[in-house]
Design a protein around this motif. Structure first.
Motif, PDB file in Angstrom:
ATOM      1  N   ASP A   1       1.166  -1.149   0.020  1.00 37.82           N
ATOM      2  CA  ASP A   1      -0.166   0.153   0.035  1.00 37.82           C
ATOM      3  C   ASP A   1       0.503   1.594   0.389  1.00 37.82           C
ATOM      4  O   ASP A   1       1.784   1.438   0.779  1.00 37.82           O
ATOM      5  CB  ASP A   1      -1.159  -0.233   1.023  1.00 37.82           C
ATOM      6  N   LYS A   2       0.719   2.285  -0.528  1.00 36.79           N
ATOM      7  CA  LYS A   2       1.271   3.820  -0.274  1.00 36.79           C
ATOM      8  C   LYS A   2       2.110   4.286   0.315  1.00 36.79           C
ATOM      9  O   LYS A   2       2.394   4.835   0.226  1.00 36.79           O
ATOM     10  CB  LYS A   2      -0.609   4.365  -0.933  1.00 36.79           C
ATOM     11  N   THR A   3       0.833   4.074   1.817  1.00 34.20           N
ATOM     12  CA  THR A   3       2.252   4.850   2.638  1.00 34.20           C
ATOM     13  C   THR A   3       2.596   3.233   3.551  1.00 34.20           C
ATOM     14  O   THR A   3       2.841   3.801   4.419  1.00 34.20           O
ATOM     15  CB  THR A   3       0.953   5.017   3.622  1.00 34.20           C
ATOM     16  N   ARG A   4       3.336   2.442   3.064  1.00 37.52           N
ATOM     17  CA  ARG A   4       3.861   0.893   3.940  1.00 37.52           C
ATOM     18  C   ARG A   4       4.951   1.319   4.174  1.00 37.52           C
ATOM     19  O   ARG A   4       5.875   2.685   3.410  1.00 37.52           O
ATOM     20  CB  ARG A   4       3.632  -0.246   2.931  1.00 37.52           C
ATOM     21  N   ILE A   5       5.190   1.062   5.302  1.00 39.87           N
ATOM     22  CA  ILE A   5       6.719   1.249   6.115  1.00 39.87           C
ATOM     23  C   ILE A   5       7.429  -0.286   5.792  1.00 39.87           C
ATOM     24  O   ILE A   5       6.121  -1.204   6.578  1.00 39.87           O
ATOM     25  CB  ILE A   5       6.139   2.340   7.559  1.00 39.87           C
ATOM     26  N   ILE A   6       8.457  -0.018   6.553  1.00 38.25           N
ATOM     27  CA  ILE A   6       8.969  -1.639   5.912  1.00 38.25           C
ATOM     28  C   ILE A   6      10.457  -1.239   7.251  1.00 38.25           C
ATOM     29  O   ILE A   6      11.272  -0.392   7.558  1.00 38.25           O
ATOM     30  CB  ILE A   6       9.710  -2.279   4.829  1.00 38.25           C
ATOM     31  N   ARG A   7      10.818  -2.313   8.119  1.00 40.57           N
ATOM     32  CA  ARG A   7      11.501  -2.558   8.607  1.00 40.57           C
ATOM     33  C   ARG A   7      12.785  -1.688   7.888  1.00 40.57           C
ATOM     34  O   ARG A   7      13.307  -2.706   6.856  1.00 40.57           O
ATOM     35  CB  ARG A   7      11.984  -3.201   9.450  1.00 40.57           C
ATOM     36  N   VAL A   8      13.955  -1.873   8.540  1.00 36.51           N
ATOM     37  CA  VAL A   8      15.974  -0.652   8.070  1.00 36.51           C
ATOM     38  C   VAL A   8      16.569  -2.091   8.612  1.00 36.51           C
ATOM     39  O   VAL A   8      16.799  -2.100   9.793  1.00 36.51           O
ATOM     40  CB  VAL A   8      15.289   0.486   8.237  1.00 36.51           C
ATOM     41  N   VAL A   9      17.400  -2.036   8.014  1.00 39.41           N
ATOM     42  CA  VAL A   9      18.311  -3.324   7.460  1.00 39.41           C
ATOM     43  C   VAL A   9      19.543  -2.939   9.023  1.00 39.41           C
ATOM     44  O   VAL A   9      19.548  -1.224   9.024  1.00 39.41           O
ATOM     45  CB  VAL A   9      20.041  -3.409   6.443  1.00 39.41           C
ATOM     46  N   HIS A  10      19.603  -2.860   9.803  1.00 37.85           N
ATOM     47  CA  HIS A  10      20.980  -3.188  11.089  1.00 37.85           C
ATOM     48  C   HIS A  10      20.085  -2.391  12.408  1.00 37.85           C
ATOM     49  O   HIS A  10      20.538  -1.819  12.950  1.00 37.85           O
ATOM     50  CB  HIS A  10      21.857  -2.366  10.672  1.00 37.85           C
ATOM     51  N   THR A  11      19.148  -2.553  12.298  1.00 41.87           N
ATOM     52  CA  THR A  11      17.571  -1.748  13.191  1.00 41.87           C
ATOM     53  C   THR A  11      17.074  -2.785  14.016  1.00 41.87           C
ATOM     54  O   THR A  11      16.914  -4.516  13.573  1.00 41.87           O
ATOM     55  CB  THR A  11      16.800  -0.670  12.955  1.00 41.87           C
ATOM     56  N   ILE A  12      17.039  -2.886  15.464  1.00 45.29           N
ATOM     57  CA  ILE A  12      16.453  -4.083  16.343  1.00 45.29           C
ATOM     58  C   ILE A  12      14.782  -3.861  15.757  1.00 45.29           C
ATOM     59  O   ILE A  12      14.252  -3.311  15.097  1.00 45.29           O
ATOM     60  CB  ILE A  12      16.598  -3.318  16.933  1.00 45.29           C
ATOM     61  N   ASN A  13      14.381  -5.319  15.952  1.00 43.86           N
ATOM     62  CA  ASN A  13      13.185  -5.726  16.135  1.00 43.86           C
ATOM     63  C   ASN A  13      12.674  -5.709  17.847  1.00 43.86           C
ATOM     64  O   ASN A  13      12.874  -6.874  18.092  1.00 43.86           O
ATOM     65  CB  ASN A  13      12.791  -6.836  15.522  1.00 43.86           C
ATOM     66  N   ALA A  14      12.266  -4.850  18.497  1.00 49.06           N
ATOM     67  CA  ALA A  14      11.048  -4.514  19.509  1.00 49.06           C
ATOM     68  C   ALA A  14      10.460  -5.902  20.239  1.00 49.06           C
ATOM     69  O   ALA A  14      10.773  -6.406  20.870  1.00 49.06           O
ATOM     70  CB  ALA A  14      10.194  -3.481  19.535  1.00 49.06           C
ATOM     71  N   LYS A  15      10.222  -6.729  18.828  1.00 52.88           N
ATOM     72  CA  LYS A  15       9.295  -8.288  19.372  1.00 52.88           C
ATOM     73  C   LYS A  15      10.062  -8.920  19.828  1.00 52.88           C
ATOM     74  O   LYS A  15       9.906  -9.543  21.094  1.00 52.88           O
ATOM     75  CB  LYS A  15       7.892  -8.426  18.550  1.00 52.88           C
ATOM     76  N   SER A  16      10.975  -8.917  18.862  1.00 58.56           N
ATOM     77  CA  SER A  16      11.911 -10.337  18.538  1.00 58.56           C
ATOM     78  C   SER A  16      13.219  -9.335  19.939  1.00 58.56           C
ATOM     79  O   SER A  16      14.377 -11.010  20.100  1.00 58.56           O
ATOM     80  CB  SER A  16      12.317 -10.696  17.695  1.00 58.56           C
ATOM     81  N   LEU A  17      13.582  -8.594  19.460  1.00 49.56           N
ATOM     82  CA  LEU A  17      15.301  -8.255  20.160  1.00 49.56           C
ATOM     83  C   LEU A  17      15.917  -8.755  19.230  1.00 49.56           C
ATOM     84  O   LEU A  17      17.384  -8.951  20.030  1.00 49.56           O
ATOM     85  CB  LEU A  17      15.381  -8.400  21.522  1.00 49.56           C
ATOM     86  N   LEU A  18      15.780  -8.731  18.200  1.00 48.45           N
ATOM     87  CA  LEU A  18      16.939  -9.443  17.022  1.00 48.45           C
ATOM     88  C   LEU A  18      16.822  -8.393  15.991  1.00 48.45           C
ATOM     89  O   LEU A  18      15.895  -7.825  15.680  1.00 48.45           O
ATOM     90  CB  LEU A  18      16.388 -10.536  16.194  1.00 48.45           C
ATOM     91  N   TYR A  19      17.685  -8.294  14.975  1.00 53.81           N
ATOM     92  CA  TYR A  19      17.845  -7.219  14.250  1.00 53.81           C
ATOM     93  C   TYR A  19      17.390  -7.452  12.346  1.00 53.81           C
ATOM     94  O   TYR A  19      17.673  -9.115  12.586  1.00 53.81           O
ATOM     95  CB  TYR A  19      19.803  -6.344  14.009  1.00 53.81           C
ATOM     96  N   LYS A  20      17.090  -6.427  12.028  1.00 55.73           N
ATOM     97  CA  LYS A  20      16.770  -6.649  10.394  1.00 55.73           C
ATOM     98  C   LYS A  20      18.537  -7.720   9.989  1.00 55.73           C
ATOM     99  O   LYS A  20      19.244  -6.269  10.320  1.00 55.73           O
ATOM    100  CB  LYS A  20      16.292  -5.912   9.641  1.00 55.73           C
ATOM    101  N   ILE A  21      18.938  -7.794   8.973  1.00 55.76           N
ATOM    102  CA  ILE A  21      20.661  -8.524   8.805  1.00 55.76           C
ATOM    103  C   ILE A  21      20.846  -8.795   7.949  1.00 55.76           C
ATOM    104  O   ILE A  21      20.129  -9.601   7.386  1.00 55.76           O
ATOM    105  CB  ILE A  21      20.896  -9.045  10.155  1.00 55.76           C
ATOM    106  N   PRO A  22      21.585  -8.193   6.673  1.00 55.33           N
ATOM    107  CA  PRO A  22      21.775  -9.034   5.502  1.00 55.33           C
ATOM    108  C   PRO A  22      22.230 -10.945   5.938  1.00 55.33           C
ATOM    109  O   PRO A  22      22.665 -11.357   6.982  1.00 55.33           O
ATOM    110  CB  PRO A  22      22.316  -8.179   5.111  1.00 55.33           C
ATOM    111  N   LEU A  23      21.663 -11.538   4.647  1.00 54.98           N
ATOM    112  CA  LEU A  23      22.033 -13.034   5.058  1.00 54.98           C
ATOM    113  C   LEU A  23      22.821 -13.076   3.777  1.00 54.98           C
ATOM    114  O   LEU A  23      22.046 -12.370   2.172  1.00 54.98           O
ATOM    115  CB  LEU A  23      20.536 -13.956   5.118  1.00 54.98           C
ATOM    116  N   THR A  24      23.565 -14.551   4.039  1.00 58.87           N
ATOM    117  CA  THR A  24      24.273 -14.962   2.652  1.00 58.87           C
ATOM    118  C   THR A  24      23.326 -15.588   1.802  1.00 58.87           C
ATOM    119  O   THR A  24      22.302 -16.393   2.276  1.00 58.87           O
ATOM    120  CB  THR A  24      25.582 -16.018   2.932  1.00 58.87           C
ATOM    121  N   HIS A  25      23.505 -16.151   0.372  1.00 54.15           N
ATOM    122  CA  HIS A  25      22.473 -17.132  -0.468  1.00 54.15           C
ATOM    123  C   HIS A  25      22.323 -18.445   0.347  1.00 54.15           C
ATOM    124  O   HIS A  25      21.468 -19.783  -0.067  1.00 54.15           O
ATOM    125  CB  HIS A  25      22.783 -16.855  -1.600  1.00 54.15           C
ATOM    126  N   GLN A  26      24.306 -18.877   0.733  1.00 52.64           N
ATOM    127  CA  GLN A  26      23.980 -20.114   1.879  1.00 52.64           C
ATOM    128  C   GLN A  26      23.283 -20.364   2.623  1.00 52.64           C
ATOM    129  O   GLN A  26      23.262 -21.439   3.254  1.00 52.64           O
ATOM    130  CB  GLN A  26      25.325 -20.198   1.957  1.00 52.64           C
TER     131      GLN A  26
END
Length: 178
Positions: free
Chosen positions: A153-178
């Motif tokens: 949707d037009k005003t959708r927001i998405i978590r930014v890489v290297h920032t925390i998820n307050a629910k899980s206390l884990l970060y959005k991180i890049p992954l390798t294809h492996q």
């Protein structure tokens, strides 16, 4: 060229309408990391018209201006599924995109989002900027990628890489294809 995004800092995701130039996002990421704060950004890019709209309306809700697509992002949420099941759904999606659409692995960027996965890829469909781009993107991506959550949707927001998820206390991180 559109060059503005909306960002949302912290929890709860309620304070909307902060518009910044896209080039300022790395600085915002650094601040969010230092504060261990959630940070979200708009799915779409906006022209400078968004600034006047926010100044006048004090909200992004109802914005009907032209939007641009920087990249396609597909969201695979864990929900009540197991971690392994969610990862296998992502792997199958990647394999299908590489095979059916000829997108090379190096053009697919995979992230653990703190509870699921985000898969970013170039705009392989050549979506044109418009006032109704969100509807076109939504209809296309829901049809072609039903396994992804419809976050278009037009005003959708998405978590930014290297920032925390307050629910899980884990970060959005890049992954390798492996």
């Amino acid at each position: 060229m559109s060059q503005f995004i909306e960002i949302v800092r912290g929890t709860p995701v309620g304070h909307r309408g902060i518009i910044i130039p896209l080039v300022d996002l790395p600085n915002e990421i650094q601040i969010a990391q230092e504060k261990k704060q959630e940070l979200y950004r708009s799915y779409y890019l906006y022209d400078k018209d968004i600034i006047e709209y926010i100044d006048t309306k004090k909200t992004i809700a109802g914005f009907n201006g032209k939007i641009h697509l920087e990249r396609i992002l597909l969201d695979i949420d864990k929900g009540t599924n197991s971690d392994n099941y969610t990862l296998e759904r992502l792997r199958a999606l990647i394999e299908r995109i590489e095979g059916d659409y000829g997108v090379p692995a190096e053009n697919l960027h995979v992230y653990f989002s703190g509870r699921g996965y985000h898969l970013e890829m170039p705009d392989i469909f050549g979506f044109e900027p418009s006032e109704t781009l969100d509807t076109v993107v939504r209809n296309t991506l829901i049809k072609l990628f039903p396994e992804a959550d419809p976050v278009y949707d037009k005003t959708r927001i998405i978590r930014v890489v290297h920032t925390i998820n307050a629910k899980s206390l884990l970060y959005k991180i890049p992954l390798t294809h492996q």
